[in-house]
Motif scaffolding. Structure first.
Motif, PDB file in Angstrom:
ATOM      1  N   PHE A 158       0.743  -1.003   0.352  1.00  0.00           N
ATOM      2  CA  PHE A 158       0.277   0.323   0.097  1.00  0.00           C
ATOM      3  C   PHE A 158       0.489   1.493  -0.303  1.00  0.00           C
ATOM      4  CE2 PHE A 158      -1.732  -3.261   2.781  1.00  0.00           C
ATOM      5  CZ  PHE A 158      -3.183  -3.597   2.200  1.00  0.00           C
ATOM      6  N   HIS A 191      -2.418   0.730  -4.251  1.00  0.00           N
ATOM      7  CA  HIS A 191      -1.893  -0.519  -3.817  1.00  0.00           C
ATOM      8  C   HIS A 191      -1.120  -1.468  -4.615  1.00  0.00           C
ATOM      9  CE1 HIS A 191      -6.263  -3.267  -3.366  1.00  0.00           C
ATOM     10  NE2 HIS A 191      -6.570  -2.130  -4.678  1.00  0.00           N
ATOM     11  N   GLU A 198      -3.317   0.565  -8.822  1.00  0.00           N
ATOM     12  CA  GLU A 198      -4.623   0.962  -8.887  1.00  0.00           C
ATOM     13  C   GLU A 198      -5.566   1.637  -7.645  1.00  0.00           C
ATOM     14  OE1 GLU A 198      -6.612  -0.772 -10.864  1.00  0.00           O
ATOM     15  OE2 GLU A 198      -5.743  -2.527 -11.907  1.00  0.00           O
ATOM     16  N   LEU A 200      -6.901   3.026  -4.316  1.00  0.00           N
ATOM     17  CA  LEU A 200      -7.441   1.788  -3.677  1.00  0.00           C
ATOM     18  C   LEU A 200      -8.622   3.002  -2.942  1.00  0.00           C
ATOM     19  CD1 LEU A 200      -7.718   0.025  -1.762  1.00  0.00           C
ATOM     20  CD2 LEU A 200      -6.149   0.517   0.187  1.00  0.00           C
ATOM     21  N   GLU A 201      -8.511   4.249  -2.822  1.00  0.00           N
ATOM     22  CA  GLU A 201      -8.905   5.060  -2.428  1.00  0.00           C
ATOM     23  C   GLU A 201      -8.282   7.097  -1.969  1.00  0.00           C
ATOM     24  OE1 GLU A 201      -9.019   4.201   2.819  1.00  0.00           O
ATOM     25  OE2 GLU A 201      -9.355   3.008   1.870  1.00  0.00           O
ATOM     26  N   LEU A 216      -4.372  -0.263   7.052  1.00  0.00           N
ATOM     27  CA  LEU A 216      -4.686  -0.985   6.171  1.00  0.00           C
ATOM     28  C   LEU A 216      -3.617  -2.485   6.169  1.00  0.00           C
ATOM     29  CD1 LEU A 216      -4.658   1.125   2.661  1.00  0.00           C
ATOM     30  CD2 LEU A 216      -5.918  -0.590   3.512  1.00  0.00           C
TER      31      LEU A 216
END
Length: 282
Positions: A158, A191, A198, A200-201, A216
């Motif tokens: 992450f 992540h 990609e 994640l948030e 996480l």
């Protein structure tokens, strides 16, 4: 003779680990302005961060087939019974394909086995270290390869960046996904999934990014023993805050290391990047 383990410079192994375990590291390439450098050899993270802050163009490139073949051949000439080469995700670099071609020149999987870690940084590095320990203990090449594959698959990676622009320019994340990070003061969290980066948030502040990365990581680690690596580029204070949170959140933490990103990954994340790689127990 033991199996030789080879990796590339994006594994960012802890200081001294490659030497102590006999791991051979092939540097990738980075060009800053008109100057060419080898990752981890001739360009420091501080120099890279300074160049990027000054808007100097930075371009990265894979290791060549000839460079990889030379390192594999040197390991065999030194007496290794076989080579297991563990490299960064083929989704992020052409290095794996170059490694495959180099292995073919030397006789294919019978002599050189190429592992796609489907990860990078210590997501790759943990797999390299596990493979090197297996090789040191006398495991055959097929077992060393298996250890690398299974270890890499267990890792979770992450990270947060100040902007997604560097990843977009380098083609490591799509233009649409990059829009996630365009709002003022947004800190994108990402992540590694199936070898790809990609979104994640997103969070609003640096302190929230640090806290969320710790959340996480704790969830990925689970209740058992685990190892973690904290990565950063020109963000040592943030990295220490994250490392301290992880020490508090993970009572079964077996090992923790903090490593600054080198030029190749740093060129795609940019200064201020902060990440954590988790290797939970089996």
């Amino acid at each position: 003779m033991p199996v030789a383990v080879v990796t590339d410079s994006t594994s960012y192994l802890p200081p001294g680990a490659a030497v102590s375990l006999g791991v051979r590291v092939v540097p990738l390439h980075v060009t800053v302005g008109s100057a060419s450098h080898l990752d981890g050899v001739s360009l420091s993270p501080a120099d890279l961060a300074a160049a990027m802050s000054d808007k100097v163009r930075v371009v990265t490139s894979r290791a060549s087939v000839a460079e990889l073949a030379a390192v594999y051949h040197a390991a065999l000439d030194a007496g290794a019974s076989a080579v297991v080469a563990v490299h960064l995700s083929r989704q992020l670099s052409g290095t794996w394909e170059a490694a495959r071609l180099a292995a073919e020149e030397l006789g294919g999987p019978r002599v050189v086995r190429i592992v796609d870690s489907r990860s990078v940084a210590m997501g790759l590095g943990f797999a390299v270290l596990a493979a090197a320990v297996a090789a040191r203990d006398g495991a055959p090449a097929v077992s060393v390869e298996s250890v690398a594959v299974t270890t890499a698959a267990r890792t979770r990676t992450f990270f947060s960046v100040d902007t997604l622009e560097h990843l977009r320019r380098g083609g490591r994340i799509g233009t649409a996904a990059a829009l996630v990070g365009t709002a003022l003061a947004v800190k994108p969290l990402l992540h590694v999934v199936d070898g790809r980066i990609e979104p994640l948030e997103k969070v609003r502040t640096t302190s929230k990014a640090v806290a969320r990365l710790a959340d996480l990581a704790a969830r990925a680690a689970g209740p058992g023993p685990c190892r973690v690596a904290v990565h950063h580029l020109a963000a040592a204070a943030k990295a220490e805050r994250l490392a301290e949170r992880l020490r508090q959140r993970l009572p079964a933490l077996a090992d923790s290391v903090t490593c600054e990103l080198g030029a190749v990954l740093g060129a795609h994340t940019g200064p201020g990047a902060l990440g954590v790689v988790v290797l939970p127990s089996e």
